[in-house]
Design a protein around this motif. Structure first.
Motif, PDB file in Angstrom:
ATOM      1  N   ARG A 516      31.800-105.173 -57.306  1.00  0.00           N
ATOM      2  CA  ARG A 516      32.015-106.025 -57.169  1.00  0.00           C
ATOM      3  C   ARG A 516      32.501-107.126 -55.405  1.00  0.00           C
ATOM      4  NH1 ARG A 516      35.513-108.701 -61.203  1.00  0.00           N
ATOM      5  NH2 ARG A 516      34.152-110.728 -60.751  1.00  0.00           N
ATOM      6  N   PRO A 517      33.063-106.129 -55.351  1.00  0.00           N
ATOM      7  CA  PRO A 517      32.657-106.697 -53.554  1.00  0.00           C
ATOM      8  C   PRO A 517      31.879-106.954 -53.061  1.00  0.00           C
ATOM      9  CG  PRO A 517      34.887-105.518 -53.569  1.00  0.00           C
ATOM     10  CD  PRO A 517      34.403-105.325 -54.809  1.00  0.00           C
ATOM     11  N   PHE A 518      30.972-106.888 -53.428  1.00  0.00           N
ATOM     12  CA  PHE A 518      29.409-106.795 -52.743  1.00  0.00           C
ATOM     13  C   PHE A 518      28.167-107.786 -53.173  1.00  0.00           C
ATOM     14  CE2 PHE A 518      30.317-102.785 -51.233  1.00  0.00           C
ATOM     15  CZ  PHE A 518      30.487-102.721 -49.970  1.00  0.00           C
ATOM     16  N   LEU A 519      27.805-108.818 -53.385  1.00  0.00           N
ATOM     17  CA  LEU A 519      26.600-109.183 -54.063  1.00  0.00           C
ATOM     18  C   LEU A 519      25.742-108.722 -55.626  1.00  0.00           C
ATOM     19  CD1 LEU A 519      25.493-112.354 -55.034  1.00  0.00           C
ATOM     20  CD2 LEU A 519      24.019-111.838 -52.828  1.00  0.00           C
ATOM     21  N   HIS A 520      26.134-108.838 -56.229  1.00  0.00           N
ATOM     22  CA  HIS A 520      25.443-108.396 -57.646  1.00  0.00           C
ATOM     23  C   HIS A 520      25.776-106.883 -57.443  1.00  0.00           C
ATOM     24  CE1 HIS A 520      22.373-111.498 -56.904  1.00  0.00           C
ATOM     25  NE2 HIS A 520      23.295-112.109 -57.606  1.00  0.00           N
ATOM     26  N   GLY A 521      27.301-106.656 -57.090  1.00  0.00           N
ATOM     27  CA  GLY A 521      27.800-105.242 -56.963  1.00  0.00           C
ATOM     28  C   GLY A 521      27.649-104.997 -58.563  1.00  0.00           C
ATOM     29  N   ARG A 522      28.376-103.708 -59.614  1.00  0.00           N
ATOM     30  CA  ARG A 522      28.185-103.420 -60.523  1.00  0.00           C
ATOM     31  C   ARG A 522      29.417-102.654 -61.119  1.00  0.00           C
ATOM     32  NH1 ARG A 522      24.427-104.853 -65.749  1.00  0.00           N
ATOM     33  NH2 ARG A 522      26.651-103.996 -66.452  1.00  0.00           N
ATOM     34  N   THR A 523      28.885-101.119 -60.832  1.00  0.00           N
ATOM     35  CA  THR A 523      29.624-100.162 -60.604  1.00  0.00           C
ATOM     36  C   THR A 523      29.085 -98.890 -59.990  1.00  0.00           C
ATOM     37  OG1 THR A 523      28.761 -98.832 -62.604  1.00  0.00           O
ATOM     38  CG2 THR A 523      30.306-100.565 -63.179  1.00  0.00           C
ATOM     39  N   GLU A 524      29.733 -98.115 -59.242  1.00  0.00           N
ATOM     40  CA  GLU A 524      29.699 -97.108 -58.909  1.00  0.00           C
ATOM     41  C   GLU A 524      30.374 -95.155 -59.231  1.00  0.00           C
ATOM     42  OE1 GLU A 524      28.140 -94.442 -57.753  1.00  0.00           O
ATOM     43  OE2 GLU A 524      27.038 -95.170 -55.868  1.00  0.00           O
ATOM     44  N   THR A 525      29.696 -94.542 -59.330  1.00  0.00           N
ATOM     45  CA  THR A 525      30.729 -92.923 -59.773  1.00  0.00           C
ATOM     46  C   THR A 525      31.559 -92.656 -58.896  1.00  0.00           C
ATOM     47  OG1 THR A 525      28.443 -93.069 -61.280  1.00  0.00           O
ATOM     48  CG2 THR A 525      30.109 -91.055 -61.320  1.00  0.00           C
ATOM     49  N   THR A 526      32.870 -92.640 -59.776  1.00  0.00           N
ATOM     50  CA  THR A 526      33.784 -91.822 -59.001  1.00  0.00           C
ATOM     51  C   THR A 526      33.431 -89.966 -59.924  1.00  0.00           C
ATOM     52  OG1 THR A 526      35.493 -93.392 -58.446  1.00  0.00           O
ATOM     53  CG2 THR A 526      36.215 -91.612 -58.236  1.00  0.00           C
ATOM     54  N   ARG A 527      33.597 -89.184 -58.787  1.00  0.00           N
ATOM     55  CA  ARG A 527      34.072 -87.835 -59.524  1.00  0.00           C
ATOM     56  C   ARG A 527      34.696 -87.288 -59.545  1.00  0.00           C
ATOM     57  NH1 ARG A 527      28.166 -84.262 -59.176  1.00  0.00           N
ATOM     58  NH2 ARG A 527      26.883 -86.628 -59.575  1.00  0.00           N
ATOM     59  N   THR A 528      35.171 -87.008 -60.908  1.00  0.00           N
ATOM     60  CA  THR A 528      36.634 -85.961 -60.264  1.00  0.00           C
ATOM     61  C   THR A 528      36.722 -85.038 -60.292  1.00  0.00           C
ATOM     62  OG1 THR A 528      37.457 -87.487 -62.184  1.00  0.00           O
ATOM     63  CG2 THR A 528      38.711 -85.904 -62.067  1.00  0.00           C
ATOM     64  N   VAL A 529      34.795 -84.073 -61.006  1.00  0.00           N
ATOM     65  CA  VAL A 529      35.015 -82.587 -60.412  1.00  0.00           C
ATOM     66  C   VAL A 529      34.748 -81.849 -59.044  1.00  0.00           C
ATOM     67  CG1 VAL A 529      33.350 -80.415 -60.771  1.00  0.00           C
ATOM     68  CG2 VAL A 529      34.428 -82.379 -62.744  1.00  0.00           C
ATOM     69  N   SER A 530      35.882 -81.006 -58.560  1.00  0.00           N
ATOM     70  CA  SER A 530      35.440 -80.834 -56.829  1.00  0.00           C
ATOM     71  C   SER A 530      36.249 -79.435 -57.405  1.00  0.00           C
ATOM     72  CB  SER A 530      36.783 -81.744 -56.129  1.00  0.00           C
ATOM     73  OG  SER A 530      38.182 -82.294 -56.666  1.00  0.00           O
ATOM     74  N   PRO A 531      36.149 -79.309 -55.754  1.00  0.00           N
ATOM     75  CA  PRO A 531      37.654 -77.608 -55.788  1.00  0.00           C
ATOM     76  C   PRO A 531      38.180 -77.975 -55.914  1.00  0.00           C
ATOM     77  CG  PRO A 531      35.165 -77.541 -53.804  1.00  0.00           C
ATOM     78  CD  PRO A 531      35.231 -79.311 -54.941  1.00  0.00           C
ATOM     79  N   ALA A 532      39.180 -79.144 -55.163  1.00  0.00           N
ATOM     80  CA  ALA A 532      40.167 -79.005 -55.503  1.00  0.00           C
ATOM     81  C   ALA A 532      40.958 -78.788 -56.993  1.00  0.00           C
ATOM     82  CB  ALA A 532      40.882 -80.119 -54.987  1.00  0.00           C
ATOM     83  N   SER A 533      40.044 -80.295 -57.948  1.00  0.00           N
ATOM     84  CA  SER A 533      40.221 -80.157 -59.227  1.00  0.00           C
ATOM     85  C   SER A 533      40.278 -79.072 -59.581  1.00  0.00           C
ATOM     86  CB  SER A 533      39.880 -80.886 -60.055  1.00  0.00           C
ATOM     87  OG  SER A 533      38.250 -80.581 -59.518  1.00  0.00           O
ATOM     88  N   GLU A 534      39.445 -77.842 -59.174  1.00  0.00           N
ATOM     89  CA  GLU A 534      39.044 -76.462 -60.540  1.00  0.00           C
ATOM     90  C   GLU A 534      39.477 -75.448 -59.643  1.00  0.00           C
ATOM     91  OE1 GLU A 534      35.229 -73.348 -60.244  1.00  0.00           O
ATOM     92  OE2 GLU A 534      35.427 -74.474 -58.494  1.00  0.00           O
ATOM     93  N   ALA A 535      40.599 -75.902 -58.109  1.00  0.00           N
ATOM     94  CA  ALA A 535      41.522 -74.871 -58.061  1.00  0.00           C
ATOM     95  C   ALA A 535      42.900 -75.015 -58.638  1.00  0.00           C
ATOM     96  CB  ALA A 535      41.449 -74.809 -56.951  1.00  0.00           C
ATOM     97  N   PHE A 536      43.149 -75.874 -59.056  1.00  0.00           N
ATOM     98  CA  PHE A 536      44.442 -76.445 -60.104  1.00  0.00           C
ATOM     99  C   PHE A 536      44.666 -76.245 -61.739  1.00  0.00           C
ATOM    100  CE2 PHE A 536      46.316 -79.176 -62.824  1.00  0.00           C
ATOM    101  CZ  PHE A 536      47.829 -78.983 -61.988  1.00  0.00           C
TER     102      PHE A 536
END
Length: 690
Positions: A516-536
């Motif tokens: 919402r810092p952008f005009l008419h912005g709503r949401t974006e996806t943050t993806r949690t799956v990563s090589p780092a989360s997989e390794a842990f």
């Protein structure tokens, strides 16, 4: 399939730990009476078809602090194709089911930049041309992600907040239930917040720790009050009514719907608390008698085309008078649901009522209303929100305001207000559909059949779903910060470990991030799956290994945990700047013209798996919310709303009942959080005995 994918991404709140707005404390009565008046709109009702640009002139017309930054907000950016591919690939590869699948995805990504050149050009032209005064995404998102989606609102679209108890309510009420008293208090505060929104006096929201803070888009506030989604074939619309002309609130009780005035006409000031209480009590009394009516609320709980057919039948049977009755309901400031038959005690019981109403109170809802405030007989309260035109944080701002002032405070301030004379409850409370009992019950009416079918569909929906709450009392954000981690990222990795142990594999994970810092912005996806989360998670194993006393293994696990948390923090930082991958991929896919062949990446099974949100997460922490949540977004996934308080964490888990996942995942979350704490505790130097 594309629309379904948008819809499944759209249903997230994009919320974070809530900090009360520093410029909007609980207002004094004197301050409230000096605010700007609500000025009449150029037209009494505006019907939105999902394009924020069409209603933007209202912002200039209303003016005030709320909309003062709209014209200076930056436009939603478009990442480069190279950046998007570089950010995407690490989030997908951990989900590969074979080396061949992994290799072919890498090849498809290597070729994508060349294949997507023309699509990127079209998207940039859309941003700089047709949508230059807005967000290049918003019209697609609002229509394909919401208004065109035919899934029913409950579970699939609506979300809920469960408010904390109000300790100032009387221990033993005299002649009204605690629910009526709580509802009256919430309505009084709603009137004050509504006036600030309608007059533009509400300060715009801003984020950041340093001055000057970053202002957020205020467009969503126009769809908060006196608003209602309207079911239509193929694509719904959204009606917003002039607040200055509509001083009434809608009350649902016993499956019947009533209206009464709750603010002073013209000024928008709340009526005295005792007047609101008497009118609410009148609704309770009327609900116990009166004409027999079908449970019309069910007609808003069904597949949207079924809802549209039912609405058409109501209008056919009732004619112009029924159209006027529906207008009264649609134009009400908010809907108060008095669930006088409910007395929940636990967070789970309350959450089930505020989420859908369940099998016992689902009829006492109108799921198309933008805001439903729900109060049970024993004084529990919550909110159910319609998600189409506004995301969660503006609604959190509203709920923060109305829960900040207790019943005792509202009652005390109301006693100092000028009062009377006011119409009696007998005169002012109206039964919205009471005059149409004969028409609705006539042999020529199919309304009863529509209600019966919608009820059957709703009952199946509720019976097919399961909700579980986990109040983890082990520790919260305070301890996580002392460990040296971001609380949100730390809990996200705990959820990765828990779902890995639940399914034996990682699943595509979505964390909502607001733009919402952008005009008419709503949401974006943050993806949690990563090589780092997989390794842990793979090092932690499918079951606890109980080897944390081994220094080498402990150090390795802590190293991997730190890398997983850091990776998540980095991604969420990009997403908050609208530099994620999912909205960009969506825009590129929608830029493919009819008859053209889309880049092979879009049909790759691993690409699809990476954006099938088996773990649909969103973070909202508020000191006066006991729980909150929403439904899963894919049949083989879970909805996982969470809060991270200073000394505890709260989770609300939803899924299809056939899987038997919520209770198991609740246990696994606790297990993961305790293991991660133990890793850090064992690595601490021993405390001095001095």
């Amino acid at each position: 399939m594309l629309r379904q994918g948008i819809h499944r991404s759209a249903r997230h709140l994009a919320a974070k730990p809530f900090a009360p707005h520093p410029s909007s404390p609980s207002p004094s009565l004197t301050l409230l009476r000096t605010m700007s008046a609500m000025k009449p709109w150029p037209q009494p009702m505006v019907e939105s078809h999902g394009d924020y640009r069409a209603e933007a002139p209202l912002e200039d017309y209303i003016g005030g602090k709320l909309y003062s930054k709209q014209h200076s907000l930056p436009k939603l950016p478009i990442p480069s194709v190279a950046d998007t591919i570089a950010r995407f690939l690490p989030t997908a590869l951990p989900l590969a089911q074979s080396e061949e699948e992994r290799a072919t995805l890498i090849k498809a990504c290597e070729e994508f930049e060349g294949q997507a050149g023309e699509l990127q050009k079209r998207l940039m032209e859309r941003k700089e041309g047709e949508m230059k005064d807005s967000s290049w995404l918003q019209l697609w998102w609002n229509t394909m992600g919401y208004l065109q989606v035919r899934d029913c609102n409950p579970v699939n679209v609506s979300y809920f907040f469960h408010f904390s108890d109000d300790g100032t309510l009387p221990q033993i009420p005299a002649d009204k239930s605690l629910g009526v008293l709580r509802a009256a208090s919430l309505l009084s505060s709603t009137a004050q917040f509504r006036k600030q929104v309608a007059s533009g006096d509400l300060p715009y929201e801003a984020i950041g720790r340093k001055e000057p803070k970053t202002p957020l888009c205020s467009a969503a506030y126009k769809y908060m009050f006196n608003a209602c989604r309207v079911p239509r074939k193929d694509e719904d619309s959204y009606r917003i009514y002039d607040p200055s002309l509509n001083s009434h609130v809608i009350v649902a009780c016993g499956g019947k719907f009533y209206s009464f005035d709750f603010v002073e006409e013209g000024t928008g000031e709340p009526l005295p608390l005792e007047v609101i209480e008497e009118r609410l009590q009148k609704c309770v009394e009327l609900s116990k008698g009166g004409p027999a009516l079908p449970m019309l609320g069910y007609l808003t709980s069904d597949n949207r085309d079924n809802c549209a057919e039912a609405r058409d039948e109501l209008l056919r049977v009732g004619g112009a008078k029924m159209a006027e009755a529906l207008k009264v309901l649609e134009s009400g400031a908010v809907l108060i649901c008095l669930d006088e038959n409910e007395e929940p005690v636990s967070k789970k019981q309350g959450s089930e009522i505020f989420w859908t109403g369940g099998l016992t109170s689902g009829h006492n809802r109108w799921f198309d209303k933008s805001i439903q405030l729900i109060c049970t007989r024993n004084g529990k309260a919550g909110m159910n929100g319609e998600h189409s035109m506004m995301d969660g944080m503006p609604v959190v701002n509203f709920c923060d305001y109305i829960t900040k002032r207790s019943y005792g405070e509202v009652a005390a301030s109301s006693q100092t207000a000028n009062s009377g004379p006011y119409e009696s409850a007998d005169q002012n409370v109206k039964d919205i559909f009471g005059d149409y009992a004969a028409e609705l019950a006539s042999t020529e009416s199919n309304v009863g059949a529509h209600v019966a079918q919608s009820k059957a569909n709703f009952d199946k929906l509720i019976s097919d779903h399961e909700l579980q709450t986990q109040s983890f009392q082990g520790y919260g954000s305070g301890a996580i910060k002392k460990m040296g981690y971001s609380p949100d990222a730390f809990v996200q990795i705990a959820m990765q470990l828990a779902t890995y142990r639940l399914w034996g594999e990682q699943g595509g994970t979505y964390e909502a991030t607001q733009v919402r810092p952008f005009l008419h912005g709503r949401t974006e996806t943050t993806r949690t799956v990563s090589p780092a989360s997989e390794a842990f998670i793979k090092t932690m194993g499918l079951r606890p290994t109980r080897d944390d006393n081994d220094p080498a293994k402990r150090v390795e696990k802590l190293k991997l945990l730190g890398e997983a948390v850091t990776s998540h923090v980095k991604y969420i930082g990009s997403a908050a700047k609208a530099m994620g991958v999912d909205r960009h991929f969506l825009g590129l896919a929608l830029s493919v013209k009819e008859g053209e062949t889309a880049p092979p990446l879009f049909s790759h099974p691993l690409y699809a798996r990476s954006k099938t949100w088996r773990v649909s997460t969103s973070h909202l922490t508020h000191p006066r919310f006991d729980s909150w949540g929403y439904g899963e977004v894919t049949p083989n996934g879970v909805g996982l709303a969470y809060s991270i308080h200073p000394n505890h964490c709260m989770f609300c888990i939803t899924a299809l009942r056939e899987h038997d996942w919520p209770e198991r995942l609740s246990h696994l979350l606790e297990e993961a959080l305790l293991e991660m704490q133990t890793l850090n505790d064992l690595e601490k130097p021993p405390a001095s005995k001095l």
